[in-house]
Design a protein around this motif. Structure first.
Motif: not given
Length: 135
Positions: A115-120, A122-135
């Motif tokens: 999901i993170s790779a797909f978002g990157a 497609h220019g998705v700006r992940f919010g604070d909650d989702a940003a935690l998932a990328m750590r």
């Protein structure tokens, strides 16, 4: 007998589990089953998953349409598991899929990375909650 679970994170807990099994009664009429498996997804992973899916559902048009977070979950789990599609009973198609609630921790990690790779891409700006998932 009640179900007993041990999280084998160190030798002491492994020894406790082994001792518990040694002390179990043996009964040919009512045999017990021991299953060793990786832990299923964590609550943190689940929260991160839905935060990411929500951000994608708000920001990405998929082939000319907006998908809900639930629909995106199906898209991503199908991609991760290389799932199959069959014709529906009354038309359309049905994805033969896997529930994320039954995914192991490692599978959820892979799903969140996908999901993170797909978002990157497609220019998705992940919010604070989702940003935690990328750590």
């Amino acid at each position: 007998m009640n179900k007993q679970s041990y999280f084998l994170v160190d030798m002491q807990r492994r020894n406790n589990c082994t001792e518990f099994i040694r002390n179990l009664p043996v009964s040919p009429e009512s045999p017990l089953v021991v299953t060793i498996q990786e832990r299923t997804r964590s609550l943190d992973q689940n929260a991160k998953l839905w935060a990411c899916l929500n951000d994608i559902s708000e920001q990405v048009n998929w082939h000319g349409r907006k998908l809900t977070s639930e629909e995106w979950k199906h898209v991503f789990t199908a991609a991760l598991k290389k799932q199959d599609v069959v014709p529906g009973i009354d038309g359309g198609f049905v994805v033969l899929g896997q529930s994320t609630s039954k995914m192991r921790v490692s599978e959820m990690r892979d799903l969140i990375e996908l999901i993170s790779a797909f978002g990157a891409e497609h220019g998705v700006r992940f919010g604070d909650d989702a940003a935690l998932a990328m750590r």
